[in-house]
Design a protein around this motif. Sequence first.
Motif, PDB file in Angstrom:
ATOM      1  N   TYR A   1     -15.169  13.913 -12.424  1.00 27.21           N
ATOM      2  CA  TYR A   1     -14.410  12.933 -11.644  1.00 27.21           C
ATOM      3  C   TYR A   1     -13.840  13.577 -10.385  1.00 27.21           C
ATOM      4  N   ALA A   2     -13.275  14.768 -10.528  1.00 23.71           N
ATOM      5  CA  ALA A   2     -12.685  15.463  -9.372  1.00 23.71           C
ATOM      6  C   ALA A   2     -13.757  15.806  -8.333  1.00 23.71           C
ATOM      7  N   GLU A   3     -14.914  16.229  -8.804  1.00 24.84           N
ATOM      8  CA  GLU A   3     -16.015  16.558  -7.889  1.00 24.84           C
ATOM      9  C   GLU A   3     -16.499  15.319  -7.150  1.00 24.84           C
ATOM     10  N   TYR A   4     -16.578  14.208  -7.864  1.00 27.40           N
ATOM     11  CA  TYR A   4     -16.995  12.939  -7.252  1.00 27.40           C
ATOM     12  C   TYR A   4     -16.006  12.513  -6.181  1.00 27.40           C
ATOM     13  N   ARG A   5     -14.721  12.571  -6.498  1.00 27.75           N
ATOM     14  CA  ARG A   5     -13.695  12.190  -5.521  1.00 27.75           C
ATOM     15  C   ARG A   5     -13.780  13.062  -4.273  1.00 27.75           C
ATOM     16  N   LYS A   6     -13.980  14.357  -4.462  1.00 25.05           N
ATOM     17  CA  LYS A   6     -14.072  15.277  -3.317  1.00 25.05           C
ATOM     18  C   LYS A   6     -15.318  14.991  -2.484  1.00 25.05           C
ATOM     19  N   LEU A   7     -16.431  14.716  -3.142  1.00 25.47           N
ATOM     20  CA  LEU A   7     -17.672  14.406  -2.436  1.00 25.47           C
ATOM     21  C   LEU A   7     -17.493  13.193  -1.533  1.00 25.47           C
ATOM     22  N   VAL A   8     -16.916  12.128  -2.079  1.00 20.92           N
ATOM     23  CA  VAL A   8     -16.710  10.903  -1.315  1.00 20.92           C
ATOM     24  C   VAL A   8     -15.751  11.147  -0.153  1.00 20.92           C
ATOM     25  N   THR A   9     -14.670  11.885  -0.418  1.00 18.88           N
ATOM     26  CA  THR A   9     -13.683  12.171   0.624  1.00 18.88           C
ATOM     27  C   THR A   9     -14.284  13.016   1.742  1.00 18.88           C
ATOM     28  N   ASP A  10     -15.054  14.021   1.383  1.00 14.03           N
ATOM     29  CA  ASP A  10     -15.673  14.897   2.385  1.00 14.03           C
ATOM     30  C   ASP A  10     -16.649  14.123   3.268  1.00 14.03           C
ATOM     31  N   LEU A  11     -17.426  13.228   2.663  1.00 15.95           N
ATOM     32  CA  LEU A  11     -18.364  12.417   3.443  1.00 15.95           C
ATOM     33  C   LEU A  11     -17.613  11.477   4.387  1.00 15.95           C
TER      34      LEU A  11
ATOM     35  N   GLY B   1     -17.442  10.462   8.613  1.00 10.67           N
ATOM     36  CA  GLY B   1     -17.813   9.096   8.961  1.00 10.67           C
ATOM     37  C   GLY B   1     -18.987   8.573   8.174  1.00 10.67           C
ATOM     38  N   LYS B   2     -19.181   9.094   6.967  1.00  9.14           N
ATOM     39  CA  LYS B   2     -20.325   8.716   6.146  1.00  9.14           C
ATOM     40  C   LYS B   2     -19.870   8.181   4.792  1.00  9.14           C
ATOM     41  N   SER B   3     -20.816   7.556   4.094  1.00  9.87           N
ATOM     42  CA  SER B   3     -20.609   7.157   2.710  1.00  9.87           C
ATOM     43  C   SER B   3     -21.695   7.798   1.863  1.00  9.87           C
ATOM     44  N   THR B   4     -21.561   7.674   0.546  1.00 14.72           N
ATOM     45  CA  THR B   4     -22.654   8.108  -0.329  1.00 14.72           C
ATOM     46  C   THR B   4     -23.791   7.097  -0.222  1.00 14.72           C
ATOM     47  N   GLY B   5     -24.966   7.479  -0.693  1.00 12.65           N
ATOM     48  CA  GLY B   5     -26.090   6.550  -0.729  1.00 12.65           C
ATOM     49  C   GLY B   5     -27.071   6.733   0.410  1.00 12.65           C
ATOM     50  N   ASP B   6     -28.242   6.144   0.226  1.00 16.37           N
ATOM     51  CA  ASP B   6     -29.311   6.263   1.218  1.00 16.37           C
ATOM     52  C   ASP B   6     -28.998   5.499   2.490  1.00 16.37           C
ATOM     53  N   GLU B   7     -28.341   4.348   2.355  1.00 16.21           N
ATOM     54  CA  GLU B   7     -28.016   3.518   3.521  1.00 16.21           C
ATOM     55  C   GLU B   7     -26.681   3.946   4.117  1.00 16.21           C
ATOM     56  N   GLN B   8     -26.642   4.051   5.441  1.00 14.92           N
ATOM     57  CA  GLN B   8     -25.414   4.390   6.139  1.00 14.92           C
ATOM     58  C   GLN B   8     -25.104   3.284   7.147  1.00 14.92           C
ATOM     59  N   SER B   9     -23.869   2.785   7.127  1.00 14.47           N
ATOM     60  CA  SER B   9     -23.469   1.749   8.078  1.00 14.47           C
ATOM     61  C   SER B   9     -21.952   1.767   8.222  1.00 14.47           C
ATOM     62  N   GLU B  10     -21.459   1.134   9.274  1.00 13.04           N
ATOM     63  CA  GLU B  10     -20.012   1.055   9.484  1.00 13.04           C
ATOM     64  C   GLU B  10     -19.343   0.280   8.355  1.00 13.04           C
ATOM     65  N   SER B  11     -20.012  -0.772   7.879  1.00  9.09           N
ATOM     66  CA  SER B  11     -19.406  -1.594   6.833  1.00  9.09           C
ATOM     67  C   SER B  11     -19.295  -0.819   5.523  1.00  9.09           C
TER      68      SER B  11
ATOM     69  N   GLU C   1     -11.136   4.444  -1.331  1.00  8.55           N
ATOM     70  CA  GLU C   1     -10.330   5.662  -1.438  1.00  8.55           C
ATOM     71  C   GLU C   1      -8.864   5.308  -1.661  1.00  8.55           C
ATOM     72  N   ALA C   2      -8.372   4.361  -0.883  1.00 10.37           N
ATOM     73  CA  ALA C   2      -6.971   3.939  -1.008  1.00 10.37           C
ATOM     74  C   ALA C   2      -6.727   3.294  -2.370  1.00 10.37           C
ATOM     75  N   ARG C   3      -7.681   2.471  -2.823  1.00 12.91           N
ATOM     76  CA  ARG C   3      -7.546   1.818  -4.134  1.00 12.91           C
ATOM     77  C   ARG C   3      -7.487   2.852  -5.256  1.00 12.91           C
ATOM     78  N   MET C   4      -8.396   3.822  -5.215  1.00 13.54           N
ATOM     79  CA  MET C   4      -8.447   4.818  -6.281  1.00 13.54           C
ATOM     80  C   MET C   4      -7.199   5.687  -6.287  1.00 13.54           C
ATOM     81  N   ASN C   5      -6.702   6.030  -5.107  1.00 18.04           N
ATOM     82  CA  ASN C   5      -5.457   6.808  -5.021  1.00 18.04           C
ATOM     83  C   ASN C   5      -4.303   6.039  -5.670  1.00 18.04           C
ATOM     84  N   ARG C   6      -4.263   4.723  -5.425  1.00 19.39           N
ATOM     85  CA  ARG C   6      -3.197   3.898  -6.009  1.00 19.39           C
ATOM     86  C   ARG C   6      -3.368   3.775  -7.519  1.00 19.39           C
ATOM     87  N   LEU C   7      -4.579   3.506  -7.950  1.00 15.76           N
ATOM     88  CA  LEU C   7      -4.831   3.296  -9.375  1.00 15.76           C
ATOM     89  C   LEU C   7      -4.567   4.549 -10.195  1.00 15.76           C
ATOM     90  N   GLU C   8      -4.867   5.709  -9.634  1.00 15.74           N
ATOM     91  CA  GLU C   8      -4.605   6.953 -10.362  1.00 15.74           C
ATOM     92  C   GLU C   8      -3.121   7.108 -10.683  1.00 15.74           C
TER      93      GLU C   8
END
Length: 205
Positions: free
Chosen positions: A15-25, A29-39, A48-55
Amino acid sequence: MKSIVAKALFNSHSYAEYRKLVTDLLSEGKSTGDEQSESLTHYTSLNEARMNRLEKTIKISEETITKLQNLDNHYIWLVISEGWCGDAAQILPILHKMANESNKKVDLRIVLRDENDELMRHYLTNGGRAIPKVIVICKEAGIVRADWGPRPKGATELMANYKKEFGVIDEKIKTDLQLWYLADKGISVQEELMQIMENIKYDRF
């Protein structure tokens, strides 16, 4: 199938590695996944904000904790996810806290959908690659015992009813879905997943 799951586990994240991966991307200005877009990057930032709150706010019920600690076997919850997925952002913090309360009966591991297409093809929902999907693996036997997802029943019904009435999945229903999760407080995820775990408990290998 066993080799596909084994390959996914080898490339999985804590879980910690996943959170760091998403944050680093996100910092790039990127997201995980093959497709990259502003949306998709925007959705990832919201998540990110939701998960920080839920934790900080999600509580695991005493009933759920007792059931987790009384599991007969040790399990891996292998979750197929992506950083841009709103449902995953609502569900992963709950799974993380449940695993932490299990006295090491449950090990939570996370893989990215687009990097594990072969695995994803085995866990389609109505023919679609909907996530998150929780794959329940018995550690001792090394076999898949069950799966769950991509949403609790109440959230699934909310989406289905809206699509039936309006014919689309738009920003309004996405907002309504997040409000459903907020009101539910993680209870449905806990109850549905523990029902699955209890059914495994009394099922012979």
